[in-house]
Design a protein around this motif. Structure first.
Motif, PDB file in Angstrom:
ATOM      1  N   THR A 178      29.067  36.233  24.509  1.00  0.00           N
ATOM      2  CA  THR A 178      28.958  37.133  23.308  1.00  0.00           C
ATOM      3  C   THR A 178      30.102  37.071  22.040  1.00  0.00           C
ATOM      4  N   ASP A 180      31.765  39.326  21.158  1.00  0.00           N
ATOM      5  CA  ASP A 180      32.856  39.993  21.438  1.00  0.00           C
ATOM      6  C   ASP A 180      33.805  39.526  22.758  1.00  0.00           C
ATOM      7  N   ASN A 214      32.190  42.859  13.801  1.00  0.00           N
ATOM      8  CA  ASN A 214      32.161  44.329  13.758  1.00  0.00           C
ATOM      9  C   ASN A 214      33.516  44.957  14.236  1.00  0.00           C
ATOM     10  N   THR A 273      22.991  45.108  16.731  1.00  0.00           N
ATOM     11  CA  THR A 273      23.353  45.986  15.687  1.00  0.00           C
ATOM     12  C   THR A 273      22.943  45.162  14.267  1.00  0.00           C
ATOM     13  N   LEU A 390      21.490  51.064  17.561  1.00  0.00           N
ATOM     14  CA  LEU A 390      22.351  50.059  17.298  1.00  0.00           C
ATOM     15  C   LEU A 390      23.815  51.048  17.418  1.00  0.00           C
ATOM     16  N   GLU A 393      26.477  50.965  20.274  1.00  0.00           N
ATOM     17  CA  GLU A 393      27.480  49.477  20.195  1.00  0.00           C
ATOM     18  C   GLU A 393      28.297  49.098  19.098  1.00  0.00           C
ATOM     19  N   SER A 396      31.454  51.345  19.414  1.00  0.00           N
ATOM     20  CA  SER A 396      32.216  51.007  20.291  1.00  0.00           C
ATOM     21  C   SER A 396      33.026  49.861  19.942  1.00  0.00           C
ATOM     22  N   SER A 397      32.381  48.824  19.052  1.00  0.00           N
ATOM     23  CA  SER A 397      33.085  47.365  18.574  1.00  0.00           C
ATOM     24  C   SER A 397      34.050  47.887  17.506  1.00  0.00           C
TER      25      SER A 397
END
Ligand SMILES: NC(=O)c1ccc[n+]([C@@H]2O[C@H](COP(=O)([O-])OP(=O)(O)OC[C@H]3O[C@@H](n4cnc5c(N)ncnc54)[C@H](O)[C@@H]3O)[C@@H](O)[C@H]2O)c1
Ligand SMILES: O=C(O)C[C@H](O)C(=O)O
Length: 412
Positions: A178, A180, A214, A273, A390, A393, A396-397
């Motif tokens: 991902t 992330d 993000n 997102t 969205l 997520e 949290s990012s």
């Protein structure tokens, strides 16, 4: 050579650059050619909001009528044609730095920016391999001067006096990852580069491409705050590629002229997102529920589509360079005083309860000038649900990025 043969391409603004062989260029082998009259219809999103706003009383363009607006653009375009068609001087003298310039995005992005008539100097910075890229690029007979900078000791010089800093430095995804998953490496890279930006060109527009966007945008904001130079209007997460993809896929699906299509994409830049607002597509077009589902998922997964096709050799580079060049050109036009520049970007925002959010914005000389709130009004049930879905997520990012930057500050 045929008098009419011309190779022209546009990076999605109302400016196109063309190498024209024939009558126009017999004495000038390379010309910077403005195609503005044609491109009144062909801004690929940049000015699409013109048509949105002219139909809406609550638009940010106020009372200006569609006809008056088009008239004023046409007049300006005509003047631009007259003024610039036969000159090789830059139209403006902006300095742009690319950090990560020897990479997969950095190289084609440098080429596209080298073709801009608004740029007088292009500073290419990387930790390695940038000398050759700069030597190669510097042979193109377009007006801007190309300078190379290698390694931390030259970073400050790369940034001094720069108007726009573009950051594609960092590692790209491999299949199965991902965005992330890139956090651990790219967060530190962005942090270090932004510290140097804060020290050397705190007033510059900053365009963050490095993933996960993000989180890297909130990291950049925190670092700039720690340095006391944060201007939220000048920090942009580059989400232009999502718009470029949405425009392309919708045009293909609905058999529309590609150049006319404009789809705002909001939220963030990862998976769910990424939220294309298909109901706000211009020109107005209807979609079945199945089409909405299929297009939304394709746009959200388009980065992964490329990562898988490249099978371990990287992620989107050429389409990203194209998208980033469009965003740079828009920023330079705004800095140059064009009062009609609109793009989607992931920025500090109060459109939702989240502190950062991608939406269509108006860009001016000082950065973000206005948020186009109308895009988020009258959403379909599908879009409304996707918007709510969205948020956790994205939140949290954002928090992960902020926590990283603050932890680094405490440790220092
Ligand atoms: N925002 C978007 O829409 C979008 C789209 C595509 C890719 N990306 C992201 O862009 C980033 C770069 O992708 P790429 O394909 O160009 O990768 P790449 O590996 O081809 O190039 C990255 C470049 O960054 C350089 N670099 C690494 N550390 C650096 C540092 N500290 N300072 C300066 N330069 C440094 C490398 O030397 C390399 O030249 C990745 O994080 C990728 O996920 C974002
Ligand atoms: O997908 C990636 O990892 C790169 C980029 O964010 C993209 O959307 O292509």
């Amino acid at each position: 050579m045929a008098a009419s043969s011309a190779a022209t391409f546009s990076i999605g603004t109302n400016v196109s650059f063309g190498c024209k062989v024939g009558s126009l260029s017999q004495s000038k082998p390379f010309g910077v050619r403005f195609n503005s009259q044609n491109s009144l219809k062909s801004f690929s999103g940049l000015k699409a909001v013109t048509s949105v706003s002219c139909e809406s009383d609550s638009s940010f363009l106020g009372k200006e009528t569609s006809a008056a607006l088009r008239g004023s653009i046409a007049l300006k375009a005509q003047k631009e044609n007259q003024s610039y068609q036969y000159h090789l001087q830059p139209q403006a003298a902006f300095k742009v730095a690319i950090l990560g310039a020897a990479g997969g995005i950095g190289q084609p992005l440098a080429l596209l920016i080298k073709m801009s008539p608004l740029v007088s100097a292009l500073h290419l910075y990387d930790i390695a391999n940038v000398k050759g890229v700069a030597a190669d690029l510097s042979h193109c007979n377009t007006p801007s001067q190309v300078l190379d900078f290698t390694g931390a000791s030259e970073l400050g010089s790369a940034l001094k006096g720069v108007d726009v800093v573009v950051i594609p430095a960092g590692v790209p995804r491999k299949p199965g990852m991902t965005r992330d998953d890139l956090f651990n490496i790219n967060a530190g890279i962005v942090k270090n580069l932004i510290e140097a930006v804060a020290d050397n060109c705190p007033d510059a527009f900053i365009h963050i491409i490095s993933n996960p966007v993000n989180s890297t945008v909130p990291i950049a904001a925190e670092i700039l705050k720690q340095k006391g130079v944060f201007d939220p209007k000048k920090l942009f997460g580059v989400s232009t590629l999502d718009v470029v993809r949405a425009n392309t896929f919708v045009a293909q699906k609905k058999n529309l002229k590609l150049i006319d299509v404009d789809v705002p994409v909001v939220g963030g830049h990862a998976g769910i997102t990424i939220l294309p607002l298909l109901s706000k597509t211009k020109p107005s077009v209807s979609f079945t529920d199945e089409e909405v589902q299929e297009l939304t998922v394709r746009i959200q997964n388009a980065g992964t589509e490329v990562v898988e096709a490249k099978a371990g050799t990287g992620s989107a580079t050429l389409s990203m360079a194209y998208a980033a060049a469009r965003f740079v050109e828009s920023s330079l036009r705004a800095l140059d005083g064009d009062g009609d520049v609109y793009e989607c970007s992931y920025v500090q925002s109060d459109l939702t309860e989240l502190p950062y959010f991608a939406s269509r914005i108006k860009i001016g000389k000082k950065g973000v000038e206005a948020f186009i709130t109308s895009d988020l009004q009258g959403l379909t049930e599908y879009e409304q649900k996707a918007l709510e879905a969205l948020k956790p997520e994205l939140k949290s990012s954002i928090e992960k990025g902020i926590a990283f930057a603050n932890k680094q500050a405490v440790a220092a």
